[in-house]
Design a protein around this motif. Structure first.
Motif, mmCIF file in Angstrom:
data_model
loop_
_atom_site.group_PDB
_atom_site.id
_atom_site.type_symbol
_atom_site.label_atom_id
_atom_site.label_comp_id
_atom_site.label_asym_id
_atom_site.label_seq_id
_atom_site.Cartn_x
_atom_site.Cartn_y
_atom_site.Cartn_z
ATOM 1 N N SER A 1 -6.579 -1.076 -0.374
ATOM 2 C CA SER A 1 -6.979 -0.898 1.021
ATOM 3 C C SER A 1 -6.196 0.656 1.687
ATOM 4 O O SER A 1 -6.825 1.315 1.764
ATOM 5 N N GLY A 2 -5.251 1.144 0.042
ATOM 6 C CA GLY A 2 -4.475 2.237 0.174
ATOM 7 C C GLY A 2 -5.885 3.258 -0.437
ATOM 8 O O GLY A 2 -5.432 4.626 0.199
ATOM 9 N N SER A 3 -6.771 2.944 -1.390
ATOM 10 C CA SER A 3 -6.726 3.944 -2.216
ATOM 11 C C SER A 3 -8.507 4.495 -0.784
ATOM 12 O O SER A 3 -8.822 5.241 -0.931
ATOM 13 N N ILE A 4 -8.711 3.201 -0.247
ATOM 14 C CA ILE A 4 -9.499 3.430 0.770
ATOM 15 C C ILE A 4 -9.289 4.983 2.209
ATOM 16 O O ILE A 4 -9.613 5.111 1.875
ATOM 17 N N ASN A 5 -7.684 3.643 2.701
ATOM 18 C CA ASN A 5 -7.340 5.053 3.211
ATOM 19 C C ASN A 5 -7.716 6.356 2.516
ATOM 20 O O ASN A 5 -7.242 7.597 3.705
ATOM 21 N N GLY A 6 -7.589 6.640 1.288
ATOM 22 C CA GLY A 6 -6.802 8.189 0.700
ATOM 23 C C GLY A 6 -8.264 9.003 0.982
ATOM 24 O O GLY A 6 -8.495 9.763 0.877
ATOM 25 N N VAL A 7 -9.492 7.750 0.340
ATOM 26 C CA VAL A 7 -10.424 8.340 0.796
ATOM 27 C C VAL A 7 -11.142 8.840 1.895
ATOM 28 O O VAL A 7 -12.213 9.886 2.597
ATOM 29 N N ALA B 1 14.007 10.442 -3.121
ATOM 30 C CA ALA B 1 13.387 10.110 -4.133
ATOM 31 C C ALA B 1 12.915 10.003 -5.386
ATOM 32 O O ALA B 1 12.845 9.438 -6.170
ATOM 33 N N ARG B 2 14.601 10.436 -5.816
ATOM 34 C CA ARG B 2 15.484 9.887 -7.086
ATOM 35 C C ARG B 2 15.348 8.116 -6.629
ATOM 36 O O ARG B 2 14.944 7.724 -7.883
ATOM 37 N N ARG B 3 16.003 7.548 -5.625
ATOM 38 C CA ARG B 3 15.771 6.898 -4.998
ATOM 39 C C ARG B 3 14.650 5.702 -5.905
ATOM 40 O O ARG B 3 14.641 4.473 -6.947
ATOM 41 N N SER B 4 13.415 5.745 -5.311
ATOM 42 C CA SER B 4 12.583 5.542 -5.425
ATOM 43 C C SER B 4 11.665 5.502 -6.299
ATOM 44 O O SER B 4 10.487 4.814 -6.579
ATOM 45 N N ARG B 5 11.802 6.483 -7.043
ATOM 46 C CA ARG B 5 11.049 6.448 -8.135
ATOM 47 C C ARG B 5 11.427 5.004 -9.303
ATOM 48 O O ARG B 5 12.489 4.221 -9.457
ATOM 49 N N SER C 1 1.246 -1.200 0.460
ATOM 50 C CA SER C 1 -0.413 0.347 0.358
ATOM 51 C C SER C 1 1.043 1.550 0.199
ATOM 52 O O SER C 1 0.944 2.798 -0.725
ATOM 53 N N LEU C 2 2.162 1.347 0.829
ATOM 54 C CA LEU C 2 2.852 1.941 1.200
ATOM 55 C C LEU C 2 3.726 2.207 -0.055
ATOM 56 O O LEU C 2 3.884 3.517 -0.514
ATOM 57 N N GLU C 3 4.119 1.178 -0.764
ATOM 58 C CA GLU C 3 4.755 1.684 -2.418
ATOM 59 C C GLU C 3 3.860 2.375 -3.458
ATOM 60 O O GLU C 3 3.947 2.879 -3.739
ATOM 61 N N ARG C 4 2.515 1.619 -3.294
ATOM 62 C CA ARG C 4 1.498 2.589 -4.185
ATOM 63 C C ARG C 4 1.165 3.760 -4.602
ATOM 64 O O ARG C 4 1.281 4.846 -4.511
ATOM 65 N N GLU C 5 1.587 4.039 -2.790
ATOM 66 C CA GLU C 5 1.222 5.515 -2.302
ATOM 67 C C GLU C 5 2.046 6.712 -2.733
ATOM 68 O O GLU C 5 2.392 7.175 -3.566
ATOM 69 N N LEU C 6 3.549 6.415 -2.207
ATOM 70 C CA LEU C 6 4.518 7.115 -2.956
ATOM 71 C C LEU C 6 4.410 6.636 -4.341
ATOM 72 O O LEU C 6 4.954 7.729 -4.932
ATOM 73 N N ALA C 7 4.328 4.970 -5.294
ATOM 74 C CA ALA C 7 4.366 6.475 -6.673
ATOM 75 C C ALA C 7 3.440 7.212 -7.116
ATOM 76 O O ALA C 7 3.940 7.790 -8.273
ATOM 77 N N ALA C 8 2.395 7.012 -6.472
ATOM 78 C CA ALA C 8 1.977 8.568 -6.776
ATOM 79 C C ALA C 8 1.793 9.189 -6.591
ATOM 80 O O ALA C 8 1.490 10.238 -7.105
ATOM 81 N N VAL C 9 2.557 9.598 -5.357
ATOM 82 C CA VAL C 9 3.663 10.998 -5.224
ATOM 83 C C VAL C 9 4.813 11.270 -5.769
ATOM 84 O O VAL C 9 4.380 12.435 -6.400
ATOM 85 N N VAL C 10 5.316 10.217 -6.528
ATOM 86 C CA VAL C 10 6.575 10.658 -7.805
ATOM 87 C C VAL C 10 5.551 10.891 -8.454
ATOM 88 O O VAL C 10 6.414 12.118 -9.755
ATOM 89 N N ALA C 11 4.174 10.422 -8.679
ATOM 90 C CA ALA C 11 4.424 10.673 -10.458
ATOM 91 C C ALA C 11 3.667 11.762 -10.666
ATOM 92 O O ALA C 11 3.287 12.973 -11.240
ATOM 93 N N HIS C 12 3.309 12.371 -9.008
ATOM 94 C CA HIS C 12 2.137 13.540 -8.977
ATOM 95 C C HIS C 12 3.495 14.882 -8.994
ATOM 96 O O HIS C 12 3.530 16.428 -9.798
ATOM 97 N N LEU C 13 4.325 14.609 -8.597
ATOM 98 C CA LEU C 13 5.260 15.079 -8.229
ATOM 99 C C LEU C 13 5.850 15.523 -10.014
ATOM 100 O O LEU C 13 6.324 16.732 -10.067
ATOM 101 N N GLY C 14 6.246 14.441 -10.997
ATOM 102 C CA GLY C 14 6.730 14.566 -12.079
ATOM 103 C C GLY C 14 5.901 15.729 -13.006
ATOM 104 O O GLY C 14 6.174 16.474 -13.705
ATOM 105 N N SER C 15 4.515 15.412 -12.269
ATOM 106 C CA SER C 15 3.276 16.305 -13.666
ATOM 107 C C SER C 15 3.708 17.981 -12.676
ATOM 108 O O SER C 15 3.129 18.507 -13.421
ATOM 109 N N VAL C 16 3.763 18.479 -11.857
ATOM 110 C CA VAL C 16 3.860 19.546 -11.063
ATOM 111 C C VAL C 16 5.368 19.863 -11.608
ATOM 112 O O VAL C 16 5.558 21.258 -11.763
#
Length: 178
Positions: A147-153, A86-90, A31-46
């Motif tokens: 569960s990560g998506s539900i926890n985000g909600v 952040a660079r390592r975990s991309r 779940s945390l890996e998925r959340e991190l991937a979403a944050v990294v993707a958002h970081l790239g778009s920003v």
């Protein structure tokens, strides 16, 4: 003899407990890996959006750009601020992070990401004056896959309660403000 059997039972119970804990930790890690991937993707778009804005803010042709140490570009400041973690975990990707997104893909992805609050408020407007669980909201928004998506909600619902935009009516129950 009895104490040996009791000790063996204790070891067995402890091993079962540790197995359950191991499985829970594996799920939490995913779940945390998925959340991190979403944050990294958002970081790239920003970062891409900032780069685009920087090109729009360039001085018109013929005007001199500021010189000296104060003329450090926002891109250079961003690169300095980026942490090695952040660079390592991309996640590995066949395209570089700065590659343009295919037509429509970035726009749709961006609309889904960051619009959760608006989607939740629209959902509450549609359901009216009823108590709703976070899991039901997540299911209605198509965010009940893990569960990560539900926890985000759930987190967004808690922020909306804190901002007095919706109210908590019981444990795990939410309702639109009147």
């Amino acid at each position: 003899m009895v104490s040996g059997t009791h000790a063996a039972h204790d070891i067995e119970v402890t091993a079962e407990s540790l197995q359950a804990e191991l499985e829970r930790l594996r799920i939490q890690k995913q779940s945390l890996e998925r959340e991190l991937a979403a944050v990294v993707a958002h970081l790239g778009s920003v970062q891409r959006a900032l780069s685009t804005l920087e090109t729009l803010m360039l001085p018109p042709y013929g005007e001199a750009a500021p010189a000296g140490p104060a003329a450090k570009t926002a891109a250079a400041e961003r690169d300095e601020a980026a942490t090695p973690v952040a660079r390592r975990s991309r996640p590995a990707s066949p395209e570089p992070a700065d590659a343009p997104t295919p037509a429509g893909a970035g726009i749709d992805g961006q609309k889904k990401y960051g619009k959760l609050t608006e989607q939740i408020m629209e959902y509450f407007a549609a359901v009216g004056d009823v108590d709703v669980r976070a899991r039901d909201v997540a299911a209605a928004l198509g965010r009940d896959v893990d569960s990560g998506s539900i926890n985000g909600v759930r987190s967004t619902l808690d922020r909306l309660v804190g901002a007095s935009r919706i109210r908590r009516t019981g444990r795990g129950l939410y309702r639109a403000k009147r």
